[in-house]
Design a protein around this motif. Structure first.
Motif, PDB file in Angstrom:
ATOM      1  N   TYR A 103      19.148  32.681  52.697  1.00 44.87           N
ATOM      2  CA  TYR A 103      18.937  32.965  51.284  1.00 44.87           C
ATOM      3  C   TYR A 103      20.253  32.898  50.521  1.00 44.87           C
TER       4      TYR A 103
ATOM      5  N   VAL B 104      12.713  25.705  47.959  1.00 42.46           N
ATOM      6  CA  VAL B 104      12.827  27.168  48.041  1.00 42.46           C
ATOM      7  C   VAL B 104      11.426  27.764  48.123  1.00 42.46           C
TER       8      VAL B 104
ATOM      9  N   LEU C 126      14.801  24.610  41.864  1.00 40.17           N
ATOM     10  CA  LEU C 126      14.610  25.395  43.086  1.00 40.17           C
ATOM     11  C   LEU C 126      13.314  25.013  43.776  1.00 40.17           C
TER      12      LEU C 126
END
Length: 495
Positions: free
Chosen positions: A376, A161, A156
């Motif tokens: 998201y 992210v 991630l």
């Protein structure tokens, strides 16, 4: 700060040279851990230095674009430089810029990687909440191992992210939570925690701080202990939760009190706002009721469209008072803010309401409304990827089988969620569809279709009535259904 960031985005949008530079910046440097453009912004902010000739030249180009192009837009370069000193800010801006670099400017915009991933860390929980979207009680047999969890954090972070929010179940009942949270912080992500608060003693609060957690969102269903405990299924949970909230405030976390609103606790909202202010929380947020998980058993407690509208109006009135942020995950809050303020207040996202300016209006249509699968995504305890935590059964991939970014870029379901032109009912025709668009989890929960109308909006009453009766509209009208079957108390309207 928002104005400076958006002016920079406008520069990028209108300058083809910048687009080319952006695409170059999507490549990584520093052994593949940081994108070139993120490194360049750190150099621009005087927070880092070039490591080789390539990144030196690239950072000079980025700095030149920011300084030269910023002049006609009255960008304060020193303020912008100061703004980019925060690594989370740099990471957030790079997330948006990477989306533009890969996909171009969209309305609404979607990202190269999600800004936020909400991770249902475990299915274990010490409470038995009536509205739990996970049906959480005990750990699932196929939950990720600690090795797999650490790899998820690495993947991630490298994907770009910005923030990771640990949810559940109750993350704090998992022994390896602190290790994984610390790894997320180490890899440059903003770390948040969603919890029932009952486990947060002073020592736990200190350990959370040491692990890199910065934001703590605690669920509280009522200001009355008996109401909260009844909904949570465990006597005494209110007192433990309140102690947890106070310990978070004392430790200096950005503390938020979150409430899932139903007819059961609608009357409690004014008191909860006062409680949140009194205890020192920085934010109070109401969550949409979604008929999924154990909440399927209490769908009759969902608000009517009119009740939700009154709730959002109340929240807007309270948000004009000083001392605490007041927000809602209902996308319709953006429409209510615009209408009640005469266009003088804008809610561009679920987490911000601000005074009007060209930049907030641009931001609202740029990233506003439901962000599921666009801004998201969610991760389940076993590694399943879903568009939203409130869509636990809509699995689009699993990180043990495919890289997260491969799922994010190639899921047909996610691409449908990113296209507001596909929305049905009034949601597809509404003038506010780019700042709202309706809650896609509610559409899925009520109609089994992520593109269906959100039945919680006053503009979709006919669909709400269809759901109530399971019949056609004309039959629903003949059944004399009263949309105010549970009246909104006058004191609530006037609060």
């Amino acid at each position: 700060m928002i104005a400076d960031a958006l002016k920079m985005l406008k520069i990028v949008m209108n300058n083809p040279i910048s687009r080319n530079v952006l695409q170059m910046g999507l490549k990584t440097c520093r052994d593949g851990r940081v994108k070139k453009i993120e490194h360049a912004l750190a150099i621009f902010a005087c927070e880092d230095t070039p490591h080789n000739v390539s990144c030196h030249l690239y950072s000079r180009i980025v700095s030149a674009i920011l300084m030269v192009s910023g002049v006609p837009f009255d960008v304060d370069i020193e303020k912008l430089r100061s703004y980019f000193k925060d690594p989370i800010v740099r990471r957030g801006v790079v997330s948006v810029l990477s989306g533009i670099g890969r996909y171009g400017v969209k309305k609404p915009q979607f990202l190269d990687a999600p800004f936020l991933v909400v991770w249902n860390y475990t299915n274990a929980c010490n409470l038995r909440c009536k509205h739990c979207y996970q049906r959480a009680d005990r750990p699932a047999l196929n939950e990720l191992t600690i090795k797999e969890k650490m790899k998820v954090v690495k993947d991630l972070a490298e994907a770009g992210v910005v923030s990771i929010a640990f949810s559940g179940g109750e993350p704090l009942v998992s022994r390896d939570f602190y290790t994984v949270a610390a790894e997320a912080k180490k890899r440059g992500m903003y770390v948040a925690l969603a919890t029932n608060g009952t486990q947060i003693t002073p020592s736990v609060a200190r350990r959370l701080k040491e692990s890199g957690v910065e934001y703590v969102e605690v669920s509280l269903d009522a200001a009355a202990p008996e109401v909260h405990d009844k909904f949570r299924g465990i006597p005494g949970s209110f007192e433990k939760t309140m102690r947890g909230i106070k310990n978070c405030v004392k430790e200096g976390f950005f503390t938020c009190i979150a409430t899932a609103v139903t007819r059961f606790n609608l009357h409690e909202i004014p008191r909860l706002v006062r409680l949140a202010r009194d205890v020192g929380a920085k934010r109070f947020i109401t969550f949409n009721f979604i008929p999924v998980g154990r909440a399927e058993n209490i769908s009759e407690l969902d608000l009517t469209p009119d009740q939700r509208e009154e709730l959002l109006k109340l929240l807007f009135r309270k948000s004009r008072e000083d001392g605490i942020e007041i927000l809602s995950t209902a996308p319709q809050f953006a429409r209510v803010c615009l209408a009640m303020s005469g266009g003088r207040a804008v809610a561009p996202t679920h987490f911000y309401v601000g005074q009007p300016s060209w930049d907030l209006h641009v931001l609202a249509e740029f990233i506003g409304g439901c962000g599921a699968g666009r801004l998201y995504g969610a991760l389940q305890p076993n590694g399943d990827v879903t568009p939203c935590v409130f869509m636990p059964n809509l699995v689009v991939g699993n990180v043990k089988e495919r890289p997260f970014l491969d799922i994010w870029h190639n899921s047909e379901v996610l691409w449908k969620l990113r296209n507001r032109e596909l929305l049905k009912g009034h949601c597809g025709q509404c003038e506010y569809k780019y700042v709202c668009g309706g809650c896609r989890a509610r559409a899925l929960g009520y109609f089994g279709d992520i593109l269906a109308p959100d039945p919680g909006c006053v503009n979709n009453k006919e669909f709400y009535m269809r759901y109530l009766t399971g019949r056609r509209k004309d039959e629903a009208l003949r059944s004399n259904i009263d949309l105010h079957d549970l009246a909104i108390p006058q004191h609530f309207r006037n609060s």
